[in-house]
Design an enzyme around this catalytic site. Structure first.
Site, PDB file in Angstrom:
ATOM      1  CD  GLU A 107     -11.209   2.808  -2.366  1.00  0.00           C
ATOM      2  OE1 GLU A 107     -10.948   1.734  -2.944  1.00  0.00           O
ATOM      3  OE2 GLU A 107     -10.683   3.155  -1.295  1.00  0.00           O
ATOM      4  NE  ARG A 149      -3.705   2.484   0.489  1.00  0.00           N
ATOM      5  CZ  ARG A 149      -3.548   3.789   0.303  1.00  0.00           C
ATOM      6  NH1 ARG A 149      -2.379   4.249  -0.117  1.00  0.00           N
ATOM      7  NH2 ARG A 149      -4.547   4.617   0.533  1.00  0.00           N
ATOM      8  NE  ARG A 162      -3.886  -2.595   1.930  1.00  0.00           N
ATOM      9  CZ  ARG A 162      -4.710  -1.671   1.458  1.00  0.00           C
ATOM     10  NH1 ARG A 162      -5.074  -1.704   0.182  1.00  0.00           N
ATOM     11  NH2 ARG A 162      -5.166  -0.710   2.230  1.00  0.00           N
TER      12      ARG A 162
END
Length: 281
Positions: free
Chosen positions: A108, A100, A150
């Protein structure tokens, strides 16, 4: 000379002889010790050492095997092959998994609770263009993982550019300032610069995004006016009603945060615990 005097002289000479003999023995022992030390030092100097040089005039390069001259593998930059671009701010790389990007938030493209956002595909396509077929270097900050497991990182391209910065600089993402990180001020400046230049998301003063939202036929949040200057807000089948202006702003901010953080079932429970109602058609 009397007999007694002769004995004393004889004894004195004998003592003197043994005294000289002892002195000579001590000297020989000391000399032997020094000789041993010289031999040991000479032998040590002639032993092969880890670091050695070729004789003067010899051809070829000089090689040193001294540990101090060897590169430290922990200090050498490591590069990772890009396996997949998940979206505009998430990558999958070899040996690590999903990365990330720190400091940047792109629209998104895959979200369980939200529709696809304006410019989401463009942001994802930009990242694919920048990292396609490349290996990248990673830099970390104070937090190593996010709540989804992540890895959080700054991603550097082979030419030295930071992918996180390129996304913000070109106007394909927002400065993600919800959590502190060491380059926060720089990313705010990059967003402000892109906004001032009308790049990407900031083109046409944001009207492109407004028209795009209308074209989708759905608005994620609906705000409506109620009697006596109250407000109501609706998200999908959930509503919260009779809010004053300050409460309305707070609920909008809460809703944006919750839809980013929670699964559908967790969101439902959170809304109910904060006084939201479910409207059954």
């Amino acid at each position: 000379m009397t007999r007694g005097a002769g004995s004393r002289v004889k004894s004195s000479r004998s003592n003197l002889f043994f005294s000289h003999f002892r002195s000579l023995g001590s000297f020989l022992c000391f000399a032997f010790f020094l000789t041993s030390m010289v031999v040991e030092v000479g032998a040590a100097e002639t032993r092969p050492s880890i670091t050695s040089e070729r004789p003067a005039g010899a051809s070829g390069a000089f090689f040193s095997l001294s540990p101090g001259n060897l590169p430290d593998p922990d200090k050498q930059p490591r590069f990772y092959q890009i396996l997949r671009v998940v979206d505009g701010d998430t990558l999958e790389v070899e040996s690590i998994g999903e990365i990330r990007l720190i400091g940047v938030d792109t629209p998104e493209i895959y979200h369980p609770l939200k529709p696809v956002h304006f410019f989401a595909k463009e942001a994802s396509d930009l990242v694919k263009e920048l990292v396609s077929g490349l290996s990248v270097r990673l830099e970390y900050d104070r937090e190593k993982k996010d709540k989804y497991g992540r890895t959080l990182a700054y991603v550097y391209l082979p030419d030295g550019r930071c992918l996180n910065e390129e996304i913000s600089r070109r106007g394909y993402g927002f400065a993600y300032t919800r959590f502190p990180f060491k380059y926060l001020m720089k990313y705010r400046q990059l967003e402000a610069q892109a906004r001032a230049e009308g790049l990407g998301l900031w083109a046409n003063q944001g009207l492109d995004e407004f028209r795009w939202i209308l074209s989708q036929g759905s608005v994620p949040y609906e705000i409506f006016e109620m009697a006596n200057n109250w407000w109501g807000i609706r998200f999908k089948q959930y509503v919260k009603i009779r809010l004053n202006s300050e409460e309305l702003i707070r609920e909008i901010n809460n809703l944006r945060q919750w839809t980013n953080e929670f699964s559908d079932s967790d969101l439902r429970e959170t809304l109910f615990s904060h006084g939201w109602l479910e409207v059954k058609e």
